[in-house]
Each structure stands twice: as C-alpha cells, then as structure tokens.
Design an enzyme around this catalytic site. Sequence first.
Site, short mmCIF file in Angstrom:
data_model
loop_
_atom_site.label_atom_id
_atom_site.label_comp_id
_atom_site.label_asym_id
_atom_site.label_seq_id
_atom_site.Cartn_x
_atom_site.Cartn_y
_atom_site.Cartn_z
N ASN A 9 0.86 -1.18 0.00
CA ASN A 9 0.00 0.00 0.00
C ASN A 9 0.91 1.25 0.00
OD1 ASN A 9 -1.44 2.27 1.02
ND2 ASN A 9 -3.09 0.91 1.64
N ASP A 11 -0.08 4.45 -0.21
CA ASP A 11 -0.79 5.69 0.13
C ASP A 11 0.13 6.74 0.76
OD1 ASP A 11 -3.11 4.43 -0.63
OD2 ASP A 11 -3.90 4.19 1.40
N HIS A 12 1.00 6.28 1.66
CA HIS A 12 1.77 7.26 2.42
C HIS A 12 2.99 7.80 1.68
CE1 HIS A 12 -1.18 7.14 5.40
NE2 HIS A 12 -1.00 5.87 5.64
N ARG A 20 4.37 18.71 0.39
CA ARG A 20 5.04 19.87 -0.23
C ARG A 20 4.37 20.32 -1.52
NH1 ARG A 20 10.30 21.35 1.55
NH2 ARG A 20 10.07 21.34 3.79
N HIS A 45 -5.57 3.45 -1.70
CA HIS A 45 -6.90 3.78 -1.19
C HIS A 45 -7.25 5.17 -1.72
CE1 HIS A 45 -9.68 4.11 2.62
NE2 HIS A 45 -10.32 4.39 1.49
N ARG A 47 -9.42 7.85 -1.28
CA ARG A 47 -10.40 8.29 -0.30
C ARG A 47 -11.26 9.41 -0.88
NH1 ARG A 47 -9.07 6.54 5.20
NH2 ARG A 47 -10.80 7.87 5.78
N ARG A 51 -7.04 12.62 0.38
CA ARG A 51 -5.98 13.15 1.26
C ARG A 51 -4.60 12.61 0.90
NH1 ARG A 51 -7.38 10.02 6.87
NH2 ARG A 51 -9.39 11.01 6.55
N GLU A 72 -8.58 0.27 -3.10
CA GLU A 72 -9.45 0.30 -1.92
C GLU A 72 -10.33 1.52 -2.03
OE1 GLU A 72 -7.22 0.63 1.63
OE2 GLU A 72 -6.28 -1.31 1.37
N THR A 102 -7.17 6.50 9.79
CA THR A 102 -7.04 5.37 8.87
C THR A 102 -8.32 4.56 9.00
OG1 THR A 102 -5.68 3.45 8.28
CG2 THR A 102 -5.84 3.96 10.62
N THR A 103 -8.49 3.53 8.16
CA THR A 103 -9.71 2.73 8.21
C THR A 103 -9.81 2.09 9.60
OG1 THR A 103 -9.22 2.23 5.92
CG2 THR A 103 -11.03 1.03 6.91
N GLU A 153 -11.01 -9.26 2.84
CA GLU A 153 -9.75 -8.93 3.50
C GLU A 153 -10.04 -8.85 4.99
OE1 GLU A 153 -7.33 -5.69 1.94
OE2 GLU A 153 -6.58 -5.30 3.97
N HIS A 192 -3.77 -4.58 7.58
CA HIS A 192 -3.89 -3.40 8.46
C HIS A 192 -2.95 -3.52 9.65
CE1 HIS A 192 -5.34 0.29 10.17
NE2 HIS A 192 -6.02 0.47 9.07
N GLY A 193 -2.04 -2.58 9.71
CA GLY A 193 -1.17 -2.46 10.87
C GLY A 193 -0.03 -3.47 10.96
N GLY A 214 1.20 -1.28 4.30
CA GLY A 214 1.58 0.05 3.84
C GLY A 214 2.38 0.85 4.83
N HIS A 215 1.70 1.34 5.87
CA HIS A 215 2.29 2.34 6.75
C HIS A 215 3.64 1.91 7.32
CE1 HIS A 215 2.79 4.62 10.54
NE2 HIS A 215 2.39 5.61 9.76
N1 PXP Z 1 -6.12 -2.91 4.25
C1 PXP Z 1 -7.02 -1.89 4.30
C2 PXP Z 1 -8.42 -2.19 3.93
C3 PXP Z 1 -6.64 -0.60 4.69
O1 PXP Z 1 -7.55 0.39 4.74
C4 PXP Z 1 -5.28 -0.36 4.98
C5 PXP Z 1 -4.84 1.03 5.34
O2 PXP Z 1 -5.02 1.88 4.27
C6 PXP Z 1 -4.38 -1.43 4.88
C7 PXP Z 1 -4.82 -2.70 4.54
C8 PXP Z 1 -2.92 -1.26 5.14
O3 PXP Z 1 -2.72 -0.93 6.47
P1 PXP Z 1 -1.31 -0.39 6.93
O4 PXP Z 1 -1.04 0.88 6.17
O5 PXP Z 1 -1.50 -0.18 8.38
O6 PXP Z 1 -0.30 -1.47 6.61
#
Ligand code: PXP
Length: 244
Positions: A9, A11-12, A20, A45, A47, A51, A72, A102-103, A153, A192-193, A214-215
Amino acid sequence: MIPMRLSINIDHVATLRNARGGNHPDPVEAAEAVLGAGADGITVHLREDRRHIRDHDVERLRARLSAPLNLEMAATEEMVAIAERLRPSDCCLVPEKRAELTTEGGLDVLRAGPFLGEALGRLVAAGIKASVFVEADPAQIEACARLGAKAIELHTGAYADAAPADRPALLARLAEGARVAVAAGLECHAGHGLAYDTIGGIAALPEVTEVSIGHFLVGQAVFEGLPEAVRRMKWLIAASRGLG
Ligand code: PXP
C-alpha cells in the site's frame, strides 16, 4: 503451503508528496521500486477527500503497471464508477469516515444498505476481483459471499496493535475467519497495521493468500530504504510459510 502475495500500500508515499505540493516522492516510482524488490502487487486507497492518493495517481498506475492493482474504496456511486472506468485487477470495499486517521474497522456488511450488493455486482461484471474489508466475524464473512464478493480482507488491526500476550487469542479468531471464508468459497486476504513482528502469525495461516501492508513499510523506508524493507517482509512471509 502455497505462497502468500504481498501487496504494498503506497498511500503514504502520496502523503509525503502532498506535504510539499509537488511531485516527489512519486507513488508510481515507488510502485515500480517495490515491484522490482519482489512485491506482488500494489494497493492504493482513493479516499473521498483525496488526502493521499489522487485520481491521477490511479490513472497513471493503471497505465504504467502490469502487476495487480488493488483499489481500496468506499462503496459509493462515485467510486464504483471510477473502478468501472479504470478496471483495476482488484477492488476492496472499505468503510470510510471523513475524520478517521485510517480505516478504523471492517465494513458492517450485515447492516449495509442495498448499494453494497449492487457495487459488488458491478465490480464483478467489470471483471474486477471484488473484496470486502471485514472483521473476523463468521456472520459478516458469510454475508460477503451471499452478496457476491469474490474475496474478503480480514482486518488485522486489533491483532497487530495488541500487546504480545493478547495476540494469540486474536490470531485464533483471524484463523477461524480465514477458514470460514474459504468454506464460503471466498479468497481470503488480510491487512492493516502489520509489521515485521506481527506478519509471522498471519503468514502462517494457510488460507490467507494475500496481505496488504503500507504504513509500516513506508515508515521503515526512512531507515533501510523501501526495496530493502519489502525484501525483508517477503523473506519473513516465506519463512513463516515454510518456503524460506
Ligand atoms: N487494508 C485496508 C483495507 C486498509 O484500509 C489499509 C490502510 O489503508 C491497509 C490494509 C494497510 O494498512 P497499513 O497501512 O497499516 O499497513
């Protein structure tokens, strides 16, 4: 055990770019870097408030990548129309609240309105593997299958955030959810996480065939570089599945 796919992921990477207002770091370049390091796919994702990932990012990823792209998104008319136009390989429907960081939880499929079934039907008709982000609750998982999802998921956030002593019970619940999903004819993903110290338990579940992370990996890139972080996560997954 069959291999587990690792979808990154990104996103970040977009969060950092947006800080910036320019083009650096480019999420598409990050996608190419993680795929080069052995990742199996890319997750973004889109959104409602844009964002981090923006429409143009998804369009460029779709045009430039041949690897699986998992979009997502919330189950809204706007998002389903975007998915129908861009046709990513996968779409994961998630709950979305404007104020959340976050979700926060899985989608409540049992209480969702009729649009969820319509959204899943339209995504599947567009040739997209449609999944739903849910808690490891058998009733929620079975409802996903009834509504026409192809995959779920499992939300691993509670397990990943728990104190080590509390993790076995939460992992057992995820394992049961994974078995229920496969018995209902669904592909089972998780995410997630997750981080280096929590991936092992998830990767040891044979029914889980894909994780999205992701994060942690984008954060870890600060210390060891994104490709190296991906290689390490891939190695931990393979080792937990007895494939190392
Ligand atoms: N799965 C879903 C559905 C999510 O919303 C996210 C966070 O965007 C992730 C997985 C990934 O989570 P993380 O960024 O904490 O690894």
